[in-house]
Design a protein around this motif. Structure first.
Motif, PDB file in Angstrom:
ATOM      1  N   THR A  68       0.836  -1.195   0.000  1.00 30.36           N
ATOM      2  CA  THR A  68       0.000   0.000   0.000  1.00 30.36           C
ATOM      3  C   THR A  68       0.878   1.255   0.000  1.00 30.36           C
ATOM      4  N   GLY A 219      -4.657   3.085   2.610  1.00 33.49           N
ATOM      5  CA  GLY A 219      -4.773   1.631   2.588  1.00 33.49           C
ATOM      6  C   GLY A 219      -4.919   1.007   1.223  1.00 33.49           C
ATOM      7  N   VAL A 220      -4.516   1.701   0.161  1.00 34.23           N
ATOM      8  CA  VAL A 220      -4.655   1.141  -1.185  1.00 34.23           C
ATOM      9  C   VAL A 220      -3.291   1.039  -1.865  1.00 34.23           C
ATOM     10  N   THR A 221      -3.229   0.239  -2.916  1.00 33.36           N
ATOM     11  CA  THR A 221      -2.013   0.057  -3.691  1.00 33.36           C
ATOM     12  C   THR A 221      -1.955   1.083  -4.817  1.00 33.36           C
TER      13      THR A 221
END
Length: 340
Positions: A68, A219-221
């Protein structure tokens, strides 16, 4: 960085038609030095710095071990050492991360937080090159995008001048020792730059589809904010293994841009649902009102089978239609202004 200084729409017009002055208070600055400085940066960032020449800047990401996004960074190559610049909202976490990795002893490197030693100002807009030219001993056209120089300003004082920006217009940053910060700010105002806040900058960033990580990346890629172009899988870096596994498994949702189909001015909250015939297909990541388009525009993460331009969706929160679209949302004014 302050949100608004006078009026956000007026400040927006300064960025699109004249020259806005950005005060980067809180910007993170970390100096990386030592025999293995390049190897260290290649380990912690999604782009290898082996190709960087002195005076060049590389944009890259710092990732957590789970793939992330932690932060976007600008890596300045000074030859033997590097200066890492971090957007204010991510500065504390990214600086702590770099210092922690630097003290593991894996690399012969010194990681020093120098944020408090400098004031940094940005000037962005079609008139910005004329102002930046006042600080350079050579034609402004010679300073390439993602390049920088250190140049004398007055006796005993040097400035770092870089050609970078976040609005899609011509953009430059000036780093100055903190003791001369107020002097430089006043000088920039005398030259015609006018203070703008983050609210106006945020709109310009969205219009160009420059990812707003403080709004979109929790919280993301990189795949989920459209930043995979900043990832070089040809070298090893922290988070790579998790990122590859995530991609091979197939990200369940993909990023899209959207524009309100009517002259909606209410801005939906991040996380607001998007539906097709009452079936949930995704959620709003971030949205702003664009004065030039007269529309609310934004980004969203949607199911892979609807991640395309030209589709009609409905904002669940406001029960209003939106249409997915390509990026950028508009053409920056500077594209029609010769750099002289």
């Amino acid at each position: 960085m302050q949100s608004v200084y006078s009026d956000s729409v007026a400040e927006y017009e300064l960025l699109r038609s004249a020259s806005g002055l950005l005060d980067y208070t809180g910007l993170g600055l970390v100096r990386i030095a030592g025999n293995e400085a390049a190897a260290f940066l290649s380990q912690v960032s999604t782009r290898s710095v082996d190709f960087l020449l002195e005076g060049q800047i590389s944009s890259a990401l710092l990732l957590n071990s789970d793939g992330t996004v932690l932060s976007e960074v600008l890596i300045h190559c000074n030859g033997a050492d590097y200066l890492v610049e971090i957007w204010p909202a991510q500065a504390a976490a990214a600086t702590e991360y770099l210092v922690a990795v630097g003290t593991t002893g894996v690399h012969d490197v010194t990681v020093q937080d120098v944020s408090d030693e400098y004031c940094v100002f940005g000037i962005e807009g079609p008139h910005a090159p004329a102002i930046a030219q006042k600080f350079l001993p050579f034609p402004i056209t010679s300073l390439s995008y993602a390049g920088f120089v250190t140049t004398p300003w007055r006796e005993g004082l040097e400035l770092l001048v870089s050609r970078t920006g976040v609005t899609g217009e011509y953009g430059y940053k000036l780093h100055v020792p903190v003791a001369a910060g107020n002097e430089l700010r006043e000088h920039l105002v005398d030259l015609g730059a006018r203070q703008v806040g983050t609210a106006a900058v945020d709109v310009c960033r969205m219009e160009m589809r420059f990812a707003n990580l403080e709004q979109e990346a929790a919280g993301v890629t990189p795949f989920e904010v459209g930043l995979q172009w900043m990832v070089d899988f040809g070298h090893d870096f922290i988070g790579k293994e998790a990122l590859v596994a995530h991609w091979e498994a197939g990200p369940p949702r993909r990023p899209v841009c959207w524009v309100a189909s009517d002259r909606l001015q209410s801005i939906p909250d991040s996380g607001s649902g998007l539906v097709v015939e009452d079936e949930s297909v995704g959620a709003v990541a971030h949205a702003v009102f664009s004065p030039r388009l007269g529309r609310v525009i934004g980004t969203a993460r949607v199911d892979a089978d609807v991640a395309a331009a030209g589709l009609k969706l409905t904002l669940e929160q406001l029960t209003r239609p939106v249409r997915t679209t390509g990026a950028p949302f508009l053409v920056a004014t500077s594209f029609g202004v010769p750099l002289e």
